[in-house]
Motif scaffolding. Structure first.
Motif, PDB file in Angstrom:
ATOM      1  N   HIS A  54       0.852  -1.200   0.000  1.00  0.00           N
ATOM      2  CA  HIS A  54       0.000   0.000   0.000  1.00  0.00           C
ATOM      3  C   HIS A  54       0.886   1.248   0.000  1.00  0.00           C
ATOM      4  O   HIS A  54       1.635   1.481   0.955  1.00  0.00           O
ATOM      5  CB  HIS A  54      -0.918  -0.012   1.217  1.00  0.00           C
TER       6      HIS A  54
ATOM      7  N   THR B 280       1.079   5.343  -0.117  1.00  0.00           N
ATOM      8  CA  THR B 280       0.385   6.612   0.073  1.00  0.00           C
ATOM      9  C   THR B 280       1.333   7.726  -0.356  1.00  0.00           C
ATOM     10  O   THR B 280       2.445   7.836   0.164  1.00  0.00           O
ATOM     11  CB  THR B 280      -0.033   6.819   1.540  1.00  0.00           C
TER      12      THR B 280
ATOM     13  N   ASN C 107      -3.818   1.205  -9.333  1.00  0.00           N
ATOM     14  CA  ASN C 107      -4.794   0.513  -8.494  1.00  0.00           C
ATOM     15  C   ASN C 107      -5.436  -0.661  -9.225  1.00  0.00           C
ATOM     16  O   ASN C 107      -5.686  -1.722  -8.632  1.00  0.00           O
ATOM     17  CB  ASN C 107      -5.856   1.500  -8.001  1.00  0.00           C
TER      18      ASN C 107
ATOM     19  N   SER D 142      -2.690  -1.188  -3.214  1.00  0.00           N
ATOM     20  CA  SER D 142      -3.375   0.078  -3.461  1.00  0.00           C
ATOM     21  C   SER D 142      -2.388   1.232  -3.507  1.00  0.00           C
ATOM     22  O   SER D 142      -1.289   1.159  -2.959  1.00  0.00           O
ATOM     23  CB  SER D 142      -4.412   0.347  -2.364  1.00  0.00           C
TER      24      SER D 142
ATOM     25  N   THR E 286      -2.744   5.513  -2.903  1.00  0.00           N
ATOM     26  CA  THR E 286      -3.624   6.580  -2.446  1.00  0.00           C
ATOM     27  C   THR E 286      -2.888   7.912  -2.500  1.00  0.00           C
ATOM     28  O   THR E 286      -1.711   7.979  -2.139  1.00  0.00           O
ATOM     29  CB  THR E 286      -4.087   6.322  -0.993  1.00  0.00           C
ATOM     30  N   GLN E 287      -3.576   8.945  -2.937  1.00  0.00           N
ATOM     31  CA  GLN E 287      -2.997  10.288  -2.985  1.00  0.00           C
ATOM     32  C   GLN E 287      -3.580  11.153  -1.873  1.00  0.00           C
ATOM     33  O   GLN E 287      -4.799  11.221  -1.704  1.00  0.00           O
ATOM     34  CB  GLN E 287      -3.281  10.937  -4.341  1.00  0.00           C
TER      35      GLN E 287
END
Length: 301
Positions: free
Chosen positions: A172, A174, A192, A201, A203-204
């Motif tokens: 993951h 970020t 994604n 995943s 994520t921003q």
């Protein structure tokens, strides 16, 4: 069909782990003559230390012969049409390693080539760096699946490829960036989708503190990449507050490790001395360029 590595997603998610395991084997002393009697053409239109050295030495470790071309020697699309260069190199070498600007240049080169073409960095992606990065994370954490990785700063080519690799392995990522510097929406969606089957995943967010909370790895890159020098002053202002320093690392997981693909600009994206902080693994990461790329060339040839 010729196998190219122009984007991280040119290999399937399930192919990454075996490739990295092979890289670790080579690092541990396994030998290979996959390139015996073969030549690797290394054509760079941007400066390089780690990428040139790692491909050169990696080619030799696989029994091959590296041939390097500096920017002024070829002039892709300027001195000579891209397709012509690709055809000539295909007749005289066995792999072409290209570092250039627009992704369209390497895509055009690969379309005309009859040998494997490897992306050694374009403005869109840096997929070889991502292989070394995830090899390093594997060595530190025992695997990437479930790992929490924070990337702080410009959502550039390094961030894009890292997102695909981490997500593809079930980790993951970020990314914390200010407005105007986020990972392109198409790349975020693509990473994604690429990592969905592995449960990974990307994520921003905008807050560095949010990104590093409970992170196993904190990663950053320069604020001004090659070709963006005229934007440097603006980038220093826009990315102020996104420096990785001991204070930010202290807000991450208790065993956090710090990564940077180098070269670094202390006083900008990192604080002075951070490369030599006890939590830094940047030189392990740099060395792994050699092993990840050797495993990649062995796979493609």
């Amino acid at each position: 069909m010729v196998n190219h590595f122009l984007k991280l997603s040119d290999i399937a998610p399930e192919e990454i782990q075996p490739l990295l395991e092979r890289a670790i084997e080579l690092k541990a002393g396994a030998t290979s003559n996959a390139l015996a009697g073969k030549s690797v053409a290394i054509l760079f239109e941007k400066p390089s230390l780690r990428t040139k050295l790692s491909f050169w030495v990696g080619t030799e470790k696989l029994g091959g012969h590296p041939v390097h071309f500096a920017p002024e020697e070829v002039g892709l699309g300027r001195r000579e049409p891209i397709a012509d260069v690709a055809n000539v190199m295909s007749r005289m070498s066995d792999i072409a390693v290209i570092r250039t600007f627009e992704q369209s240049i390497i895509e055009e080169f690969a379309a005309a080539a009859s040998i494997p073409v490897i992306n050694a960095l374009t403005d869109l992606e840096h997929p070889c760096q991502a292989l070394a990065d995830t090899q390093t994370i594997m060595e530190q954490l025992g695997g990437v699946s479930g790992a929490k990785v924070a990337y702080i700063g410009d959502g550039n080519n390094v961030a894009v490829s890292l997102g695909y690799a981490v997500a593809g392995l079930g980790g993951h990522l970020t990314v914390a960036s200010p407005a105007g510097y986020t990972v392109p929406g198409e790349s975020l969606e693509g990473a994604n989708t690429y990592g969905a089957s592995a449960g990974g995943s990307v994520t921003q967010v905008t807050s560095p503190e949010e990104a590093v909370a409970s992170a196993d790895i904190v990663y950053t890159d320069v604020w001004t990449s090659m070709g963006q020098e005229t934007e440097s002053a603006k980038r220093l202002v826009d990315l102020d507050g996104y420096q990785v320093n001991p204070r930010l690392l202290d807000q991450a997981g208790s065993n956090v490790k710090f990564m940077h693909d180098l070269p670094a600009h202390p006083g900008e994206e990192i604080s002075d001395g951070l490369l030599y902080d006890s939590r830094s693994i940047v030189f392990d990461q740099a060395e792994n360029r050699l092993w990840a790329q050797a495993a990649l060339m062995e796979k493609l040839i």
